[in-house]
Design an enzyme around this catalytic site. Structure first.
Site, PDB file in Angstrom:
ATOM      1  N   ASP A   6       0.853  -1.180   0.000  1.00  0.00           N
ATOM      2  CA  ASP A   6       0.000   0.000   0.000  1.00  0.00           C
ATOM      3  C   ASP A   6       0.893   1.234   0.000  1.00  0.00           C
ATOM      4  O   ASP A   6       1.735   1.399   0.891  1.00  0.00           O
ATOM      5  CB  ASP A   6      -0.888  -0.044   1.261  1.00  0.00           C
ATOM      6  CG  ASP A   6      -1.929   1.052   1.263  1.00  0.00           C
ATOM      7  OD1 ASP A   6      -2.147   1.677   0.209  1.00  0.00           O
ATOM      8  OD2 ASP A   6      -2.512   1.284   2.337  1.00  0.00           O
ATOM      9  N   ASP A 101      -3.316   2.372  -5.734  1.00  0.00           N
ATOM     10  CA  ASP A 101      -2.046   2.390  -5.004  1.00  0.00           C
ATOM     11  C   ASP A 101      -1.927   1.235  -4.012  1.00  0.00           C
ATOM     12  O   ASP A 101      -1.150   1.292  -3.082  1.00  0.00           O
ATOM     13  CB  ASP A 101      -1.915   3.717  -4.253  1.00  0.00           C
ATOM     14  CG  ASP A 101      -2.774   3.774  -3.015  1.00  0.00           C
ATOM     15  OD1 ASP A 101      -3.933   3.318  -3.082  1.00  0.00           O
ATOM     16  OD2 ASP A 101      -2.293   4.245  -1.981  1.00  0.00           O
ATOM     17  N   GLU A 102      -2.681   0.176  -4.248  1.00  0.00           N
ATOM     18  CA  GLU A 102      -2.744  -0.885  -3.245  1.00  0.00           C
ATOM     19  C   GLU A 102      -3.018  -2.206  -3.950  1.00  0.00           C
ATOM     20  O   GLU A 102      -3.892  -2.278  -4.817  1.00  0.00           O
ATOM     21  CB  GLU A 102      -3.904  -0.539  -2.312  1.00  0.00           C
ATOM     22  CG  GLU A 102      -4.050  -1.351  -1.099  1.00  0.00           C
ATOM     23  CD  GLU A 102      -5.333  -0.974  -0.346  1.00  0.00           C
ATOM     24  OE1 GLU A 102      -5.734  -1.750   0.495  1.00  0.00           O
ATOM     25  OE2 GLU A 102      -5.936   0.087  -0.638  1.00  0.00           O
TER      26      GLU A 102
HETATM   27 MG    MG Z   1      -2.396   3.950   0.193  1.00  0.00          MG
END
Ligand code: MG
Length: 391
Positions: A6, A101-102
């Site tokens: 993350d 983003d993960e």
């Molecule tokens: Mg994040």
């Protein structure tokens, strides 16, 4: 082992990276001090004032009057998210993105190639830091939901590994809301039953829990006992597979540039075959010493996963670029697009012109196999040798 990775305060960190004057400042992406917009992201400095995403901009400005509001640049964040995804893709084809983003990564099966899960996690984190100048938090565990909890535990820049033997002792003291899927309503219901930690759920009678909470109670009891059979489901809609290299010195040496392109083609096509796909478009990315960036694409005719095909086209694209833009080169990248799934064995043709293709397919298979058994740097084409063995 499963990795959950993350990015830390993704949008805000990109803005701080791209605008050094924002470093160390409370940065709010999206919304405005006076308008009605909401906060899309907040830097860690801004979070210290209680600012968080989805909060009205006006409220954020009340909490921190000197916060710096910047306009979001979504398409830029998507590009950076793709660069992050490309780094993940170097280590495993089994990537399940949860957002820009993960993502979850399953690295079982690629360990011979890249080292154990912890080594891979470190290498990904380092690559994100070195190449993108951003930080990520990594959680590694034998269960998906535990990896997700672990990545969040030591944020930002966290790195938490939970072994099989530590599962219960890791989960037990955590508050119930750490369990994936327990929101504020769920938390309330659990509290009403006197359940505040994951240990409380683990020790509760599962039948009684199910009588209160139905299937959800069953599910939570299993999680609290470290039981989770959910697998990492790879995203079949990945748009491209790409790999790029930035040079520490700008390059003009034609032979070396060709060796780099060959190396990039070897990397991308191996990933292409691991993901059981073929590509119909090949794109060369070319950045000059003055940072002006060009891309040139060509269709392959019919989709291919063969390294030799991709090298041939990418090398021709490089030659064209060198003729039109002969200045020193700072970065080269190769990306494979228009991907099509390929899960049936390809029909072997008896025609003569296919014999060369079959020989090349054999070479690819042998290289893939040896690389998986012996490591990625053991067997490769002579044409990439100069780049791989540069001083
Ligand atoms: Mg994040």
């Amino acid at each position: 082992m499963i990795l959950h990775i993350d990015m830390d305060a993704f949008y805000a960190s990109i803005e701080q990276r791209d605008h050094p004057e924002l470093k160390g400042q409370p940065v709010v992406v999206g919304g405005s001090k006076t308008g009605r917009g909401v906060v899309a992201a907040a830097s860690y400095e801004a979070r210290e004032y209680g600012i968080h995403s989805a909060m009205p901009g006006r409220r954020a400005a009340e909490l921190c009057p000197h916060a710096v509001f910047v306009r979001g640049r979504m398409s830029h964040y998507v590009d950076v998210g793709r660069q992050v995804r490309d780094i993940f893709g170097r280590f495993t084809p089994v990537i399940q993105p949860l957002s820009l983003d993960e993502a979850f990564l399953d690295v079982s099966g690629t360990e011979r190639l890249h080292g154990d899960a912890e080594t891979i996690g470190r290498r990904i984190k380092d690559a994100i830091q070195d190449e993108l100048r951003l930080t990520a938090s990594v959680g590694i565990a034998p269960r998906k939901f535990v990896a997700k909890i672990a990545s969040d535990l030591d944020k930002p820049n966290g790195f938490v590994v939970v072994d099989e033997s530590e599962l219960i002792s890791f989960l037990d003291p955590l508050p119930v809301e750490k369990l994936w899927g327990v929101g504020s309503v769920g938390q309330h219901r659990l509290h009403r039953l006197g359940l505040r930690t994951i240990r409380d759920i683990r020790r509760y009678d599962p039948a009684l829990l199910a009588s209160h909470l139905g299937d959800w109670g069953n599910h939570l009891w299993k999680l609290a006992n470290g039981i989770d059979s959910r697998a990492v489901v790879p995203d079949r809609h990945a748009k491209q597979i790409s790999h790029e290299r930035t040079f520490s010195d700008d390059q003009t040496d034609a032979e070396l540039l060709h060796a780099v392109v060959c190396f990039l083609c070897e990397q991308t096509t191996m990933r292409l075959r691991m993901s059981k796909q073929k590509a119909a478009t090949i794109t060369l990315k070319y950045r000059r010493e003055d940072f002006k960036t060009f891309t040139k694409s060509r269709s392959t005719g019919s989709p291919t996963d063969q390294t030799a095909d991709v090298i041939q086209i990418a090398s021709e694209l490089l030659d064209q670029m060198r003729r039109s833009e002969p200045r020193a080169v700072r970065l080269l990248g190769v990306s494979l697009g228009s991907l099509v799934a390929w899960d049936r064995p390809v029909q072997l043709s008896l025609f003569d012109d296919q014999q060369q293709k079959q020989a090349e397919r054999k070479v690819d298979q042998v290289v893939d196999q040896l690389s998986q058994q012996l490591g990625a740097k053991t067997v490769y084409r002579a044409a990439s040798h100069r780049w791989r063995n540069r001083k």
